[in-house]
Design a protein around this motif. Structure first.
Motif, PDB file in Angstrom:
ATOM      1  N   VAL A  71       1.263  -1.453   0.205  1.00 23.48           N
ATOM      2  CA  VAL A  71      -0.044   0.120   0.056  1.00 23.48           C
ATOM      3  C   VAL A  71       0.530   0.805   0.242  1.00 23.48           C
ATOM      4  N   TYR A  72       1.754   1.171   0.671  1.00 19.79           N
ATOM      5  CA  TYR A  72       2.799   2.344   0.923  1.00 19.79           C
ATOM      6  C   TYR A  72       3.757   2.483   0.058  1.00 19.79           C
ATOM      7  N   ALA A  73       3.649   1.274  -1.388  1.00 22.54           N
ATOM      8  CA  ALA A  73       5.023   1.630  -2.421  1.00 22.54           C
ATOM      9  C   ALA A  73       4.052   2.195  -3.489  1.00 22.54           C
ATOM     10  N   LEU A  74       2.787   1.390  -3.710  1.00 16.22           N
ATOM     11  CA  LEU A  74       1.821   1.956  -4.666  1.00 16.22           C
ATOM     12  C   LEU A  74       1.759   3.560  -4.418  1.00 16.22           C
ATOM     13  N   SER A  75       1.869   4.366  -3.352  1.00 15.13           N
ATOM     14  CA  SER A  75       1.646   5.331  -3.129  1.00 15.13           C
ATOM     15  C   SER A  75       3.086   6.421  -3.402  1.00 15.13           C
ATOM     16  N   LEU A  76       4.331   5.306  -4.435  1.00 14.06           N
ATOM     17  CA  LEU A  76       5.679   6.064  -4.191  1.00 14.06           C
ATOM     18  C   LEU A  76       5.484   5.570  -5.929  1.00 14.06           C
ATOM     19  N   PRO A  77       6.156   6.576  -6.891  1.00 15.94           N
ATOM     20  CA  PRO A  77       6.820   6.541  -7.752  1.00 15.94           C
ATOM     21  C   PRO A  77       6.823   5.206  -8.152  1.00 15.94           C
ATOM     22  N   ILE A  78       6.438   4.328  -8.120  1.00 15.98           N
ATOM     23  CA  ILE A  78       6.613   2.674  -8.185  1.00 15.98           C
ATOM     24  C   ILE A  78       4.941   1.546  -8.531  1.00 15.98           C
ATOM     25  N   LEU A  83       6.612  -4.170  -8.221  1.00 17.68           N
ATOM     26  CA  LEU A  83       6.587  -4.974  -7.238  1.00 17.68           C
ATOM     27  C   LEU A  83       7.194  -6.276  -7.642  1.00 17.68           C
ATOM     28  N   ILE A  84       6.546  -7.118  -8.889  1.00 19.26           N
ATOM     29  CA  ILE A  84       5.637  -7.910  -8.809  1.00 19.26           C
ATOM     30  C   ILE A  84       7.435  -8.507  -9.463  1.00 19.26           C
ATOM     31  N   GLN A  85       7.950  -7.941 -10.356  1.00 19.44           N
ATOM     32  CA  GLN A  85       8.879  -8.138 -11.166  1.00 19.44           C
ATOM     33  C   GLN A  85      10.423  -8.516  -9.868  1.00 19.44           C
ATOM     34  N   SER A  86      10.469  -7.473  -8.698  1.00 22.26           N
ATOM     35  CA  SER A  86      11.448  -8.141  -7.875  1.00 22.26           C
ATOM     36  C   SER A  86      10.870  -8.872  -7.246  1.00 22.26           C
ATOM     37  N   LYS A  87       9.666  -8.956  -6.634  1.00 23.44           N
ATOM     38  CA  LYS A  87       9.725 -10.643  -5.906  1.00 23.44           C
ATOM     39  C   LYS A  87      10.308 -11.924  -6.597  1.00 23.44           C
ATOM     40  N   ILE A 138      -0.844 -16.048  -3.843  1.00 25.06           N
ATOM     41  CA  ILE A 138      -0.154 -15.344  -3.071  1.00 25.06           C
ATOM     42  C   ILE A 138      -0.960 -13.272  -2.910  1.00 25.06           C
ATOM     43  N   TYR A 139      -0.581 -13.202  -4.306  1.00 27.21           N
ATOM     44  CA  TYR A 139      -1.428 -12.038  -5.106  1.00 27.21           C
ATOM     45  C   TYR A 139      -2.435 -11.441  -4.243  1.00 27.21           C
ATOM     46  N   ARG A 140      -3.565 -13.189  -4.988  1.00 28.90           N
ATOM     47  CA  ARG A 140      -5.157 -13.041  -5.194  1.00 28.90           C
ATOM     48  C   ARG A 140      -5.714 -13.004  -3.906  1.00 28.90           C
ATOM     49  N   PHE A 141      -4.749 -13.808  -2.984  1.00 31.19           N
ATOM     50  CA  PHE A 141      -5.922 -14.095  -1.631  1.00 31.19           C
ATOM     51  C   PHE A 141      -4.954 -13.884  -0.261  1.00 31.19           C
ATOM     52  N   GLY A 142      -3.213 -13.730  -0.360  1.00 27.58           N
ATOM     53  CA  GLY A 142      -2.578 -13.152   0.596  1.00 27.58           C
ATOM     54  C   GLY A 142      -2.113 -14.267   0.602  1.00 27.58           C
ATOM     55  N   SER A 143      -1.129 -14.056   1.783  1.00 29.46           N
ATOM     56  CA  SER A 143       0.051 -15.526   2.260  1.00 29.46           C
ATOM     57  C   SER A 143      -0.599 -16.300   3.362  1.00 29.46           C
ATOM     58  N   ARG A 144      -1.977 -16.425   3.892  1.00 32.90           N
ATOM     59  CA  ARG A 144      -2.091 -16.702   5.050  1.00 32.90           C
ATOM     60  C   ARG A 144      -2.971 -18.028   4.524  1.00 32.90           C
ATOM     61  N   HIS A 198       3.012 -13.365 -15.454  1.00 30.81           N
ATOM     62  CA  HIS A 198       1.616 -12.501 -16.227  1.00 30.81           C
ATOM     63  C   HIS A 198       0.582 -12.833 -15.246  1.00 30.81           C
ATOM     64  N   PHE A 199       0.505 -14.354 -14.684  1.00 31.62           N
ATOM     65  CA  PHE A 199      -0.937 -14.729 -13.631  1.00 31.62           C
ATOM     66  C   PHE A 199      -1.447 -13.810 -12.140  1.00 31.62           C
ATOM     67  N   SER A 200      -0.057 -13.623 -11.942  1.00 36.03           N
ATOM     68  CA  SER A 200       0.243 -12.083 -10.441  1.00 36.03           C
ATOM     69  C   SER A 200      -0.119 -10.455 -10.932  1.00 36.03           C
ATOM     70  N   TYR A 201       0.156 -11.232 -12.111  1.00 37.45           N
ATOM     71  CA  TYR A 201      -0.443  -8.739 -12.302  1.00 37.45           C
ATOM     72  C   TYR A 201      -1.212  -9.323 -12.028  1.00 37.45           C
ATOM     73  N   LYS A 202      -1.889  -9.445 -13.219  1.00 29.84           N
ATOM     74  CA  LYS A 202      -3.654 -10.484 -13.585  1.00 29.84           C
ATOM     75  C   LYS A 202      -4.208 -10.429 -12.277  1.00 29.84           C
ATOM     76  N   MET A 203      -3.631 -11.342 -11.520  1.00 29.93           N
ATOM     77  CA  MET A 203      -4.328 -11.106  -9.838  1.00 29.93           C
ATOM     78  C   MET A 203      -4.020 -10.150  -9.115  1.00 29.93           C
ATOM     79  N   LEU A 204      -3.271  -9.370  -8.693  1.00 29.72           N
ATOM     80  CA  LEU A 204      -2.957  -7.744  -8.482  1.00 29.72           C
ATOM     81  C   LEU A 204      -3.809  -6.484  -9.152  1.00 29.72           C
TER      82      LEU A 204
END
Length: 210
Positions: A71-78, A83-87, A138-144, A198-204
């Motif tokens: 949430v914080y990162a997306l308030s920056l020019p990111i 975000l997904i590429q770095s992971k 994880i991107y769709r439902f969260g880590s838990r 690409h699936f992760s990006y769509k989920m996010l």
């Protein structure tokens, strides 16, 4: 990108130190004790990397969720793609470096059968397969919730493997055909991992930012 990778590196210091400790333990066991000795520290380390890769992914995302990092990162020019590429880059670097060390442990053994190397290749492919499913979840439902789903998937695929082995379908294939199927499966796991970005990006894009 460098800042994002450094953040993941600092957040994962504990698991990474643990991985290095286990590598040292397996490296000690890899020291040949006699000319015809044959141990499997490289293969055991590859098995460890399978589970530790999933644990590292869970730990990394869980810390981000607790700190509301995305949430914080997306308030920056990111943007979300960065975000997904770095992971993916962080986890891929861990996976490839770890398995390179595992193959190194296998290479110093006094006697190496080709079946040992095939087992390690299979473990690398299996790690790619499960990460390719785990990360979009994880991107769709969260880590838990994603962890619960991937554990269920793990047992489901395990039962499927047992069913295939009991049916002896593979025995109908020749040795060359089995080898082709094996390498196609390995290649498919790597391709699926690349496609999962690409699936992760769509989920996010469709879901909430955790």
């Amino acid at each position: 990108m460098k800042g994002l990778l450094y953040k993941d590196l600092m957040n994962s210091k504990g698991p990474l130190i643990g991985t290095f400790f286990y590598f040292l333990v397996f490296a000690i066991f890899a020291i040949p004790k006699h000319a015809d000795g044959r141990s499997l520290p490289g293969t055991l380390f590859s098995v460890f990397l399978f589970y530790s890769s999933l644990a590292l992914a869970h730990n990394s995302f869980q810390q981000d969720e607790q700190n509301k990092w995305n949430v914080y990162a997306l308030s920056l020019p990111i943007d979300k793609k960065l975000l997904i590429q770095s992971k993916y880059l962080f986890l891929t670097a861990y996976l490839l470096l770890g398995h390179a060390l595992a193959l190194g442990l296998t290479a110093i053994q006094p006697s190496i059968g080709s079946e040992i190397l095939l087992v390690q290749i299979m473990l690398i492919a299996r790690t790619f397969l499960f990460l390719s499913m785990f990360l979009p979840l994880i991107y769709r439902f969260g880590s838990r919730n994603a962890t619960v789903l991937i554990v269920c998937t793990f047992f489901a695929l395990g039962l499927l493997k047992l069913a295939i082995n009991d049916s002896e379908i593979l025995n109908l294939l020749t040795q060359n055909q089995q080898t082709i199927v094996f390498y196609c499966w390995c290649a498919g796991c790597v391709i699926l991992y690349c496609a999962s970005y690409h699936f992760s990006y769509k989920m996010l894009e469709k879901g909430d930012v955790h």
